[in-house]
Design a protein around this motif. Structure first.
Motif, mmCIF file in Angstrom:
data_model
loop_
_atom_site.group_PDB
_atom_site.id
_atom_site.type_symbol
_atom_site.label_atom_id
_atom_site.label_comp_id
_atom_site.label_asym_id
_atom_site.label_seq_id
_atom_site.Cartn_x
_atom_site.Cartn_y
_atom_site.Cartn_z
ATOM 1 N N UNK A 62 0.828 -1.211 0.000
ATOM 2 C CA UNK A 62 0.000 0.000 0.000
ATOM 3 C C UNK A 62 0.858 1.255 0.000
ATOM 4 N N UNK A 63 1.756 1.389 0.971
ATOM 5 C CA UNK A 63 2.584 2.589 1.075
ATOM 6 C C UNK A 63 3.904 2.174 1.710
ATOM 7 N N UNK A 64 5.006 2.356 1.009
ATOM 8 C CA UNK A 64 6.302 1.905 1.519
ATOM 9 C C UNK A 64 6.704 2.667 2.778
ATOM 10 N N UNK A 65 7.597 2.074 3.544
ATOM 11 C CA UNK A 65 8.024 2.642 4.820
ATOM 12 C C UNK A 65 8.546 4.062 4.727
ATOM 13 N N UNK A 66 9.289 4.375 3.662
ATOM 14 C CA UNK A 66 9.815 5.735 3.529
ATOM 15 C C UNK A 66 8.692 6.747 3.291
ATOM 16 N N UNK A 67 7.640 6.339 2.601
ATOM 17 C CA UNK A 67 6.479 7.225 2.377
ATOM 18 C C UNK A 67 5.665 7.372 3.668
ATOM 19 N N UNK A 68 5.523 6.274 4.401
ATOM 20 C CA UNK A 68 4.828 6.314 5.693
ATOM 21 C C UNK A 68 5.566 7.255 6.633
ATOM 22 N N UNK A 69 6.886 7.187 6.640
ATOM 23 C CA UNK A 69 7.696 8.046 7.497
ATOM 24 C C UNK A 69 7.383 9.517 7.222
ATOM 25 N N UNK A 70 7.334 9.912 5.964
ATOM 26 C CA UNK A 70 7.073 11.313 5.619
ATOM 27 C C UNK A 70 5.721 11.772 6.157
ATOM 28 N N UNK A 71 4.719 10.916 6.058
ATOM 29 C CA UNK A 71 3.383 11.265 6.547
ATOM 30 C C UNK A 71 3.309 11.242 8.076
ATOM 31 N N UNK A 72 3.866 10.196 8.675
ATOM 32 C CA UNK A 72 3.777 10.027 10.129
ATOM 33 C C UNK A 72 4.593 11.069 10.874
ATOM 34 N N UNK A 73 5.722 11.478 10.315
ATOM 35 C CA UNK A 73 6.581 12.471 10.973
ATOM 36 C C UNK A 73 5.795 13.761 11.229
ATOM 37 N N UNK A 74 4.871 14.113 10.331
ATOM 38 C CA UNK A 74 4.075 15.331 10.484
ATOM 39 C C UNK A 74 3.149 15.256 11.699
ATOM 40 N N UNK A 75 2.760 14.044 12.098
ATOM 41 C CA UNK A 75 1.838 13.845 13.216
ATOM 42 C C UNK A 75 2.559 13.496 14.521
ATOM 43 N N UNK A 76 3.834 13.187 14.424
ATOM 44 C CA UNK A 76 4.583 12.668 15.573
ATOM 45 C C UNK A 76 5.049 13.766 16.518
ATOM 46 N N UNK A 77 5.112 13.444 17.811
ATOM 47 C CA UNK A 77 5.738 14.375 18.758
ATOM 48 C C UNK A 77 7.208 14.573 18.366
ATOM 49 N N UNK A 78 7.789 15.672 18.770
ATOM 50 C CA UNK A 78 9.170 15.999 18.393
ATOM 51 C C UNK A 78 10.176 14.940 18.840
ATOM 52 N N UNK A 79 9.892 14.229 19.937
ATOM 53 C CA UNK A 79 10.861 13.252 20.457
ATOM 54 C C UNK A 79 10.848 11.919 19.700
ATOM 55 N N UNK A 80 9.840 11.657 18.895
ATOM 56 C CA UNK A 80 9.719 10.358 18.213
ATOM 57 C C UNK A 80 10.792 10.202 17.152
ATOM 58 N N UNK A 81 11.475 9.056 17.195
ATOM 59 C CA UNK A 81 12.518 8.716 16.221
ATOM 60 C C UNK A 81 11.969 7.671 15.264
ATOM 61 N N UNK A 82 12.307 7.797 13.999
ATOM 62 C CA UNK A 82 11.864 6.855 12.977
ATOM 63 C C UNK A 82 13.050 6.070 12.446
ATOM 64 N N UNK A 83 12.894 4.742 12.423
ATOM 65 C CA UNK A 83 13.955 3.842 11.992
ATOM 66 C C UNK A 83 13.410 2.963 10.873
ATOM 67 N N UNK A 84 14.055 2.997 9.707
ATOM 68 C CA UNK A 84 13.651 2.093 8.625
ATOM 69 C C UNK A 84 14.252 0.726 8.901
ATOM 70 N N UNK A 85 13.466 -0.307 8.633
ATOM 71 C CA UNK A 85 13.784 -1.683 9.016
ATOM 72 C C UNK A 85 13.545 -2.553 7.792
ATOM 73 N N UNK A 86 14.565 -3.250 7.320
ATOM 74 C CA UNK A 86 14.402 -4.009 6.086
ATOM 75 C C UNK A 86 15.417 -5.125 5.967
ATOM 76 N N UNK A 87 15.069 -6.094 5.126
ATOM 77 C CA UNK A 87 15.996 -7.163 4.784
ATOM 78 C C UNK A 87 16.786 -6.784 3.531
ATOM 79 N N UNK A 88 16.547 -5.594 2.998
ATOM 80 C CA UNK A 88 17.229 -5.116 1.794
ATOM 81 C C UNK A 88 18.726 -4.972 2.025
ATOM 82 N N UNK A 89 19.446 -4.854 0.946
ATOM 83 C CA UNK A 89 20.872 -4.577 0.972
ATOM 84 C C UNK A 89 21.135 -3.350 1.845
#
Length: 137
Positions: A62-89
């Motif tokens: 539906x929406x890749x993690x990097x796109x979710x991050x951009x949307x969620x960061x706008x709603x997140x408190x300033x202290x929230x950290x976002x970490x991308x998590x993947x089996x990718x290279x």
């Protein structure tokens, strides 16, 4: 870590086995864990639960993690950290995390105590407005 200082983490992954493994692992290291199996609704969940860390699967339907991050960061408190998590290279993951403005990235091969330690270090690291993505080592 005392119960008052539990790190609140939201794990977003469409793979139920990976989600259960990460939840069990982090709970056993005294993290307060919430899970979500879809990229949909993450922004609202981040806004209402105010997690300290959000572990986002990159390859989620539906929406890749990097796109979710951009949307969620706008709603997140300033202290929230976002970490991308993947089996990718790892080189691709690092580049994606940097481009997306993530606070860090982790390979899904990072498990157990190593996962908990890396997330604890990322949580303690000062956050700057334009912090470059870095591995949560």
């Amino acid at each position: 870590m005392s119960s008052e200082s539990k790190i609140r983490v939201l794990i977003v992954d469409d793979d139920p086995d990976q989600l259960a493994l990460a939840e069990r692992t982090l709970s056993s290291y005294n993290f307060e864990v919430r899970t979500h199996r879809s990229s949909l609704g993450v922004s609202n969940l981040v806004r209402t639960t105010a997690p300290d860390l959000v572990l986002l699967d990159v390859n989620i339907p539906a929406l890749s993690g990097d796109k979710v991050l951009a949307l969620a960061r706008q709603q997140a408190p300033a202290h929230t950290r976002f970490v991308l998590y993947s089996a990718s290279d790892e080189a691709k993951l690092r580049a994606l995390a940097l481009a997306a403005g993530a606070d860090g990235y982790l390979s899904k091969s990072t498990q157990g105590e190593d996962l908990a330690r890396k997330l604890e270090r990322l949580h303690k690291r000062p956050r700057t407005a334009a912090a470059p993505a870095a591995p949560a080592k």
